[in-house]
Structures are given as C-alpha cells and as structure tokens.
Design a protein around this motif. Structure first.
Motif, mmCIF file in Angstrom:
data_model
loop_
_atom_site.group_PDB
_atom_site.id
_atom_site.type_symbol
_atom_site.label_atom_id
_atom_site.label_comp_id
_atom_site.label_asym_id
_atom_site.label_seq_id
_atom_site.Cartn_x
_atom_site.Cartn_y
_atom_site.Cartn_z
ATOM 1 N N PHE A 107 9.485 -10.428 -6.848
ATOM 2 C CA PHE A 107 9.560 -9.563 -5.668
ATOM 3 C C PHE A 107 10.456 -10.192 -4.609
ATOM 4 N N TYR A 111 13.637 -7.994 -3.735
ATOM 5 C CA TYR A 111 13.616 -7.278 -2.463
ATOM 6 C C TYR A 111 14.179 -8.102 -1.323
ATOM 7 N N PRO A 123 1.304 0.521 4.461
ATOM 8 C CA PRO A 123 0.288 -0.327 5.090
ATOM 9 C C PRO A 123 -0.983 -0.532 4.271
ATOM 10 N N HIS A 124 -1.383 0.448 3.470
ATOM 11 C CA HIS A 124 -2.554 0.180 2.629
ATOM 12 C C HIS A 124 -2.715 1.251 1.582
ATOM 13 N N GLU A 129 -6.602 -1.480 -3.668
ATOM 14 C CA GLU A 129 -7.406 -2.600 -3.184
ATOM 15 C C GLU A 129 -8.748 -2.669 -3.896
ATOM 16 N N PHE B 323 0.183 -5.705 3.999
ATOM 17 C CA PHE B 323 -0.529 -4.712 3.197
ATOM 18 C C PHE B 323 -2.036 -4.917 3.346
ATOM 19 N N GLY B 324 -2.743 -3.830 3.640
ATOM 20 C CA GLY B 324 -4.205 -3.894 3.673
ATOM 21 C C GLY B 324 -4.755 -4.751 4.798
ATOM 22 N N ALA B 327 -8.444 -5.018 4.683
ATOM 23 C CA ALA B 327 -8.912 -5.838 3.560
ATOM 24 C C ALA B 327 -8.659 -7.319 3.847
ATOM 25 N N VAL B 369 -13.175 -14.102 -5.142
ATOM 26 C CA VAL B 369 -12.815 -12.682 -5.048
ATOM 27 C C VAL B 369 -12.019 -12.386 -3.773
ATOM 28 N N ILE B 373 -8.076 -11.127 -3.428
ATOM 29 C CA ILE B 373 -7.620 -9.966 -2.653
ATOM 30 C C ILE B 373 -6.462 -10.373 -1.749
ATOM 31 N N VAL B 375 -4.304 -12.752 -2.108
ATOM 32 C CA VAL B 375 -3.075 -12.983 -2.873
ATOM 33 C C VAL B 375 -2.412 -11.655 -3.223
ATOM 34 N N PHE B 376 -3.201 -10.718 -3.753
ATOM 35 C CA PHE B 376 -2.606 -9.444 -4.146
ATOM 36 C C PHE B 376 -2.011 -8.726 -2.936
ATOM 37 N N ASN B 377 -2.661 -8.840 -1.805
ATOM 38 C CA ASN B 377 -2.119 -8.184 -0.617
ATOM 39 C C ASN B 377 -0.817 -8.826 -0.152
ATOM 40 N N LEU B 379 1.326 -10.263 -2.139
ATOM 41 C CA LEU B 379 2.338 -9.830 -3.108
ATOM 42 C C LEU B 379 2.816 -8.419 -2.773
ATOM 43 N N THR B 380 1.858 -7.555 -2.447
ATOM 44 C CA THR B 380 2.248 -6.178 -2.151
ATOM 45 C C THR B 380 3.019 -6.090 -0.835
ATOM 46 N N LEU B 382 5.274 -8.185 0.020
ATOM 47 C CA LEU B 382 6.663 -8.481 -0.337
ATOM 48 C C LEU B 382 7.310 -7.314 -1.086
ATOM 49 N N TRP B 383 6.499 -6.617 -1.856
ATOM 50 C CA TRP B 383 7.002 -5.555 -2.731
ATOM 51 C C TRP B 383 7.716 -4.472 -1.911
ATOM 52 N N VAL B 400 1.975 -19.082 -0.752
ATOM 53 C CA VAL B 400 1.283 -18.166 -1.659
ATOM 54 C C VAL B 400 1.293 -18.733 -3.080
ATOM 55 N N ILE B 404 -2.113 -19.809 -5.125
ATOM 56 C CA ILE B 404 -2.485 -19.271 -6.442
ATOM 57 C C ILE B 404 -2.812 -20.429 -7.384
#
Ligand code: HEM
Ligand SMILES: [Cu+2]
Ligand SMILES: [Cu+2]
Lengths: 352, 601
Positions: A107, A111, A123-124, A129, B323-324, B327, B369, B373, B375-377, B379-380, B382-383, B400, B404
C-alpha cells in the motif's frame, strides 16, 4: 589499533554524511523544495518496496541459516505438547505476518503521492471492522483452547508412580536430594542448614524419613521412561530450573516450594546418537537472573536405564550417615571421606 | 508568580548555583528556560533530558553487546575508561549486570516513559485541545523537576564504589533485597529505589495534570470525540500511569524496608553464603505481583503515545482520514482496561496456580484483538491514500511493521504452554524490544520529526533523517529477528558468556553480527542527535504556519508560539480532526465551520 581504525572510519563516514546532507539542502533550495520533495518521495517509495522484497527473502534466508540450531526433537512427553503448540502458533502467525507486512509495504508503495491521484475519503466501514474483530477473536480462541488444554495436562498432578527428586538452587549451583528407599523426602528446616557439618539441605535428623535420603550436587540422575516429579526450592534468591530439552521450566523460590513433572523419553546415550554430538549432555540452566554468577549456574542431568540408576544411587551414602558418621555401620572403612563430606561429594561430581 | 519561582529555584538548588553571581536580570532567563511553566518549554526539557538518557542507555547496550559478541576478546580501551570494572579489557560480570540493569531502567522509565509522554503530552495537549497551558503549570514544572531529581540520583548510583543496581530492571527480591547477594545489591540498589520513588512522584504529578487538562480545558466545540487520537492516547496513558504507578511505589517502599529496616515482606527461609537469615513468612512472589501490576500497564504507557502519534501522522501524510476513528478509540480503551488484567503472564512459571495461569492466558490473548484492529485500521488508512513519505511518515510506517512483528510473537508468549519453554530466553528479549523498545522509539521519532517545526520553528535536515530511518529500520530487524532463534533454542537471557555450555554455545557468529549491527545503529542515532541540535540553530526556517497541511489546532498558532499559544482568542472547533480529502478538498481544518452542502460521514 583496530579499535582506533574503526572509530576513525565511523567519524569519516559521519563527516561525509554531514556534507552530503548540507549539499542536498542547497540543491533542493535551488531546485525548489516541492520538486526535491517529490523526488525523494519516489525514492523512498521504491525503498519501501525493496525493503519488503529483501525483507521477506531475508526472513527465508535467516530461517535456512538458523533453523538447524534450534533444538531438535523434544526429549519429554510434555515437550511434545509444547512443540506442537509452538508449531501450530508459528503456522498461524506466519500467515498473518506475511499478509499484513505485504499489505503495509505494498500500500505504501502503490499509493505514494502522485499528481493524478486524489486520496479516497474513507473514514469507516462497520462491516469490515466487524470482520477483522471477529476473525482474530475466533483464531485466538482456538489457540487459547489448545493452549489451556495442554497447559492443564502439563501442570496437572504427577502420576502416582512418579519418582521424586528435590532440586534446590543457590548462588551459583544446584543441589539434589533423593528420597531413598522409602520414597519420602525427610523434613527439613532452613535454620538447620549447616554445610560445614554435613547438613547442606537443612534436614531434620529426628525425622526417620531422612535416614535414607541421598544428597548430591550439580548432577541429577533420572530414569528413562519413568515420570519424575521435581520438588523445587532455593536457598538464597530466586533461581529457575530450566530444562531446554525437556521443554520444562519452573522458578525456584526461597520460602515457597514449587513442583513440576515430566517423563524423559531418551537416555543421554540415545541423545548422543540422535544429535550426533558425542559430548551431548542434558543441561540444567538457571533462567532467572540471580546475581553475578547467573550465566554460569549450570547443572547436568544423566538420563539412564533403571538398572544404571539403581547402581548409581546405591553407590551414594545417605546424607544422614555422612553427617553422623557414628551411626554408620561401615564407618571405619570410610572414615577418611566422612571427615570431609562436602569435599568428597564435589570431587565425585568433578570426576563424573 | 516569579517569587514562587525563585523559592523553588533555591530549593531545587543545583541548577541555579552557577548563575548566582549574575544577579538580577538572570531571573528572566531562569524563569524562561529553566524553571519555566510554559508547557512547550517543559516538553523540550523532557525531550532533551530524554535524549541525554537515551545516549547513556544506548551506550550501555553497545558495551554489553561487545561482551556478548566477543566474550573472549579483550578491549583495552574499556579498561582505560572503566578501570576495575573492565579488568584486562574484559567486562566483569558485576559490570555486565549493572549495565544491563541500567540500560533497561533508563530506557523503559526515563526515555520511553518520561521522555516520550513528558514530551508529547506536554507539547500536544494544550496545543491540540485549544488551551493556553496545562491545568496546573506549576505542578507541571514540578513534574519535570522531580524527574530531574530522579535522574540525578540514578546517575549518581552509577558512580558509587560498589556500582549501580544490578538485579535487572525488574529488581526482583530476594536478590535485590539482600545486601550480601552481591556488589550491585549494596548502596546502588537503595539509590535505584529512591530514584524510582522520585520518578513515580514525577509521573503522577504529570499524569494528573494531563487528565485534568484534557477533561476541563478543551476549547469551545472540542468535544471528546473531536479530539485527535494523539490526545486520546496520552489520556489513556495518563490514566494507566495514575492507577498503576502507586502500586510500584508501594512495592519499592516495602523493598526499601526489607533492605534497611529488617522487615520480611519478601523474605523467608534464606541462607546466603552460609549465613542463615532470621526472616520468615514473607513472599518473594508478592513483589512480582506488585511489580507487574505496574509493569504490564507500563509497557502500554510506553506504547500508547506512540500509537496515537502514528495514527495522527499516518492520516496527515496519506491525506486521508484515519480509518475507523471510533474503533481506534474503542481499541485504545480495551487495551487500557485489559492492560490491568494480564500482569501474571509474566509469572506463568513462578509456581502460580495453573488455573489462575489459564485465566491469564485467556485475558492475555484477548488483548491481541484490539491490537489487531488497530493494525488493520492503519493498513486501511494507507489504502488508496496519496502518501507523502516525510521522515515522520516513514517512521510511522516502520512502527506499524514492528508492531505487527512484535505483537505476533506476543501470541507465542501469552500462551502459557509455549511460555514454559520461551520464558526468560532471548525470545522474550526479541519480543519486547521489537514491540515496545524499537516500536515506541519509532513512534517517538515520528513525533519529533513531525512536530519539530512546531517546537523550534525550523525543520530537521531531511537527508540525515532518511539515513537515520533506513539504517535504524534495517538494523532493528537484523538485530532482533534472528534473536528469536536463540530463544527457540532455549538460550537464557542475561547470559554474558555461553562458552561453558554445550547446548547454548552455537550462536557465536550470530552474536557477532548482532553486535556489529548494534554499533552501526547506535551511530545512526547519534546522527539523529546531531541533526536535532544542529537544526535547532541551523535548520531551514519554517515559513508556513501549517507546513504539513494538517487539520489540528496546533497549526493555527503562530510559527513560534509564545506563552499562551494563540495571540488572539483561542479558536473554536467545528469538526473532527480527520477531514482530509473530503469533497475534493485537500484538508479542512478543525476550525472551519461545517458548510451546508458538505457531505456527511
Ligand atoms: C499481542 C499482544 C502481546 C502479548 C500477547 C504479549 C505477551 C507477553 C508475555 C506473555 C510476556 C512474558 C514473557 C515471559 O517473560 O516469558 C511478554 C513480555 C513482555 N512484553 Fe509482551 N505481549 C504483547 C504485546 C506487548 C506490547 C504491545 C508490549 C509493549 C509495548 C509488550 C512488552 C513486553 C515486555 C517489556 C515484556 C518483557 C518484560 C521482561 O520480562 O523484562 N508486549 N509479553
Ligand atoms: Cu540462579
Ligand atoms: Cu505484559
């Protein structure tokens, strides 16, 4: 001289970097900061991609380089459970590791800033999630389930027929006590410890269970295929009985006895063949920082057949007789060694 | 005001003595740079003290890595500097353990707790929530000076005759309780405990201040859920500290009693060097419970501010909202709560009741857990961004990656079955250095590179910054990745020479490689230090008020904000801080009112 040489090189490299840094600052001043920034953005984007690729290759090569040096087959029944759990976890985490690291660097590379892209306002997304909360949660539940199941097997009560050995750590060595024919370790009290007069373990001589207890230092003997329960303690500070080949470990805490049990699977001789190392010995390492000699707090373990073990134990004189030579029916013969009980035990161990 | 200042100055003593004869007009220098109550200056004080400590702590690691990589080589230069501690150019065991202990203590507490939270909580809380200063600037100043005192005591312990404390950074008794147990257990350990007590006072003063500032002093419109994640992170950090540090304080004080007043809190059944001690009834394990009740939250105290800054920096530099947000907030909260419920995972093999152990396995793996969450946020985030690789952004990406790697090895250790084998081996050392040590350092560097323009009105030099990043990133993996294999082979930690062991002695080449890389990485950190001080005076000047195009309030202050931060009124806030790339606009500052035809999120 060599140190000086290395330092000189380091300083030189430093100076060069400083000059380059200053120069590039001027260059970007001339070129325009915006242009210079975009250029370095592209370079760093490539470097991130390169880091990913070379990193993954590096992980593979590192594994090729070192995998032969981690311990081979576990030498106890519990060790098998530990290793199985470890490899299952390794498999799961490897998948996660590769996926997330690839996503991260890919990524970043893909990007990177470009004039003809606009960032996507995102944003979400509750569904996403939820998915990545639930999936890790389920995976971890499975790992925890297995883990706790094995954990209870390993830490559960020892089998009835297990032999008992007392292990005591001190700065910086190990002491062992065998219960003798009655199978019971005699009572002890730390205020009775008196190594000079033949009572290094602090045994209470008024307890008859102590009459046949055998005391040795530095080397423990175990019987192959026979469960053993270690009763663990420490004299001075906290130590830890670490048995890498059996994959077992338990702290030795002054004032609070601990225990663990396992069944050795291979004799020392068999391990020599398995490892192809004729100098192989089972080692007992102290794994809890205990002072300046911590790193050298080494004991050894001999795993042998029942007959060999019986012969070895029979060759040892119970500590009761060592400390009370007048009670010894064969006192005359041994009077020389009985006078210096500690020395003789130590010497014996050196020879072994 | 300045009277209080001067009395404090005289009380605190040492720093003022050499200014005395300069007389009257020194007051302003002292109140501006030394006993300052401006949160921005206090932040710089924490940062620079932290940098000094980081150099010291890092140097210690270079020294003991020399021993690990070359256990039978003599380095005469060491004897020149350290005399009897490095007799014949070889590091003596007492010295080795003193170095390891000081390295751990200094980096965990003085650099990554005080240096990190102290710097960025102080700098960012008022600036990002829109306040002129902390709730209590005076307590804030005291917080720094208690830290300074703690530093003086700790530093002095290095120079006492019997050497500094050497019981490991966790300072377990009975080893640390018995003066007979070794040289490092003499006065060095008392000084260590006193220093830690002072440190805890500093930490509590700071933490209470951060919490009350965040709760009470937000500008108009800055609701809690409009706060940047940096602020949320330091908020939870402060709460963790306030609730857990007192427990360590009690643990440390009981230890001081056991050492000096003949009590038996931790002592029982002890025979040391043939001497039978009278103590009975104490529990050595009690200390471990008290220590880890702080110790585990402490690792998150170190990590959360880094997470907060990384979230902010990734968002700004991908030109995309984090992102999120909710969350992220929820997982911060979950981590903060769970951080109090997992401490016994450091004690699986202390003889802990196995059932209790299994409960802690469950809770420990639960904490993975919310970590996942996050980490995935990231990553998203950056996406599909439009990412600018500023040095800060690179360090955030590196964070990051490291988080991981280190988080995944936590899953091995949190599983008690595997921990039986891995506990107290080099695997643990690799785990926590990656996930806490290096990752938090990356967060800290990201923060420094990102907010240096706000702190000093100048930029750091980019070329040096990129070299710094790449050497550190590659070096960190070279050092710690292969170290896991040593741990899998069962090599215990804190073994200064493995040549006497049949089964641990087959990593000589690896140990040498690690030592060499350590030296190079250390050199790269010195490059950063040089860049830092050089750029304070010579760096390129910041001309734009908002150099990164960020939404948060600190970039609405003047380039060099004075005491009070904003010249006119404090701006009002109308939106969350992450409106990047919305409705085709690069960024929309928090101060901009929501317009009627703006799309909702
Ligand atoms: C996925 C989450 C994590 C899990 C399951 C986990 C689990 C563990 C466990 C079980 C241990 C004890 C190992 C032993 O001594 O045998 C440990 C050690 C440690 N962990 Fe983690 N960990 C996690 C994440 C973290 C994070 C995020 C940090 C820091 C920010 C951290 C810092 C440490 C430290 C400092 C130690 C070692 C302390 C010492 O013994 O000196 N861990 N971890
Ligand atoms: Cu030990
Ligand atoms: Cu922990």
């Amino acid at each position: 001289m060599q140190t000086f040489f290395i330092l000189a090189i380091l300083v030189l490299v430093f100076v060069i970097i400083l000059q380059i840094s200053k120069a590039s600052e001027y260059v970007s001043q001339i070129k325009g900061y915006e242009k210079a920034r975009k250029q370095s953005n592209r370079i760093n984007g490539f470097m991130l991609l390169g880091f990913l690729i070379f990193g993954l290759i590096g992980v593979y090569l590192c594994n090729e380089w070192l995998k032969g040096r981690i311990l081979g087959e576990p030498a106890s029944d519990h060790g098998e459970l530990v290793d199985r759990m470890l490899y299952v976890t390794l498999a799961v985490t490897s998948v996660v590791f590769v996926c997330t690291q690839v996503a991260l660097f890919w990524f970043a590379y893909k990007y990177q800033e470009s004039d003809d892209r606009k960032a996507y306002y995102y944003p979400h997304n509750n569904r996403l999630e939820l998915i990545w909360t639930v999936i890790p949660a389920i995976t971890l539940t499975v790992l925890v389930g297995f883990g706790i199941f094995y954990w209870f097997k390993i830490t559960g009560p020892a089998p009835k027929d297990a032999m008992v050995v007392e292990v005591v750590g001190k700065q910086f060595g190990w002491e062992f006590r065998y219960p003798g024919a009655d199978g019971v370790l005699g009572k002890k009290y730390f205020k009775k410890v008196d190594a000079v007069n033949g009572n290094p373990a602090g045994q209470l001589w008024e307890d008859p269970a102590n009459y046949d207890d055998v005391f040795v230092e530095q080397e423990m003997h175990l019987v192959v295929g026979k469960p053993v329960q270690l009763v663990i303690g420490a004299k001075d500070v906290i130590h830890d009985v670490g048995l890498v080949h059996f994959r077992m470990k338990m702290d030795a805490v002054p004032g609070t006895p601990t225990t663990m049990w396992f069944t050795p699977k291979y004799t020392t001789k068999e391990m020599k063949e398995k490892t192809g190392n004729k100098d192989f010995v089972y080692e007992l390492s102290c794994d809890q920082m205990c002072g300046k000699g911590h790193w050298s707090m080494r004991g050894t373990i001999v795993v042998e057949t029942q007959e060999e073990f019986d012969a070895w134990l029979a060759s040892k004189k119970p500590q009761y007789l060592v400390a009370n030579p007048d009670k010894d029916p064969n006192a005359k013969k041994d009077s020389a060694s009985a006078a210096l009980p500690m020395v003789s035990v130590v010497a014996q161990n050196k020879i072994n | 005001m300045s009277e209080t200042l001067m009395t404090t100055a005289t009380v605190a003593g040492q720093a003022t003595t050499h200014h005395e004869e300069h007389g009257h007009h020194q007051e302003s220098f002292i109140s501006k740079y030394i006993f300052s109550m401006d949160h921005k200056t206090i932040a710089k004080q924490f940062l620079i003290t932290g940098i000094v400590w980081a150099i010291v702590g890092g140097l210690f690691s270079v020294l003991f890595r020399l021993q690990l990589g070359y256990p039978d080589r003599a380095f005469p230069i060491l004897e020149t500097f350290f005399g009897q501690w490095a007799k014949g150019g070889q590091i003596q065991p007492e010295f080795y353990y003193g170095l390891v202990t000081m390295h751990g203590t200094v980096l965990v507490f003085f650099v990554l707790t005080a240096g990190l939270s102290g710097t960025f909580a102080n700098l960012l809380i008022p600036l990002q929530i829109g306040a002129r200063d902390m709730a209590s600037p005076f307590l804030n100043m005291l917080s720094y000076w208690f830290f300074f005192l703690a530093s003086v005591v700790m530093m002095s312990s290095i120079f006492v005759n019997t050497g500094p404390a050497s019981g490991g950074w966790t300072m377990y008794p009975p080893l640390s309780a018995l003066k007979q147990a070794g040289d490092g257990q003499k006065i060095g350990t008392d000084l260590w405990l006193i220093s830690m007590a002072l440190f805890i006072v500093s930490s509590l003063l700071g933490g209470l201040n951060y919490i009350s500032t965040i709760l009470n002093m937000r500008t108009k419109g800055m609701s809690m859920t409009r706060m940047p994640l940096t602020i949320w992170a330091v908020f939870f950090t402060a709460i963790l500290g306030v609730l857990s540090f007192p427990v360590l304080l009690s643990g440390a004080i009981l230890l001081l009693f056991d050492r000096n007043l003949g009590t038996s809190f931790y002592l029982s059944d002890i025979v040391i060097n043939g001497e039978v001690l009278p103590n009975e009834g104490g529990s050595a394990i009690l200390y471990q419970h008290l220590f880890w009740f702080l110790g585990h939250p402490e690792v998150y105290i170190i990590l959360l501010p880094a997470m907060g800054m990384v979230s902010e920096i990734l968002s700004v530099n991908s030109r995309k909202p984090i992102f999120g947000y909710m969350a992220m907030l929820g997982s911060l909260f979950a981590i903060a709560v769970l951080a109090f419920l997992v401490w016994a995972h450091h004690m699986f093999v202390t003889g802990l009741n196995p059932f209790l152990g299994s409960v802690f396995v469950l809770l420990t793996l639960l904490i993975a857990v919310p970590s996942a969450i996050k980490v995935f946020n990231w990553l998203t985030t950056l996406w599909r961004g439009n990412i600018r690789f500023t040095p800060a952004a690179l360090f955030a990406i590196g964070f990051v990656s490291l988080f991981i790697s280190g988080g995944l090895t936590g899953i091995f250790l949190g599983n008690s079955t595997i921990d039986i084998h891995l506990h107290d081996t080099m695997f643990v050392v690799a785990h926590f250095h990656i996930v806490m040590g290096v990752a938090s350092f990356f967060g800290m560097y990201a923060g420094v590179y990102h907010w240096f323009p706000k702190m000093f009105g100048r930029y750091l030099n980019n070329t040096m910054a990129y070299i710094h990043f790449w050497v550190t990133m590659v070096g960190a993996y070279l050092i710690y990745w292969p170290m896991h294999y040593q741990g899998l082979a069962g090599v215990p930690r804190r073994y200064l020479d493995k040549s006497g062991w049949v089964n641990f002695n087959n990593f000589r080449d690896l140990d040498q490689m690690i030592t060499i890389v350590t030296i190079l990485v250390f050199a790269a950190q010195l490059l950063f230090v040089f860049n830092f001080f050089y750029s304070i005076y010579k760096g390129r000047k910041v001309r734009s008020q908002n150099p990164w195009g960020a939404n948060t309030l600190e970039w609405t202050t003047p380039v060099n904000p004075g005491h009070g931060n904003w010249e006119g009124d404090i701006p009002e806030v109308h939106r969350w801080p992450y409106d990047y790339g919305k409705d085709g606009r690069e960024f929309i500052p928090q101060t901009e009112p929501v317009s009627a035809n703006e799309s909702k999120h």
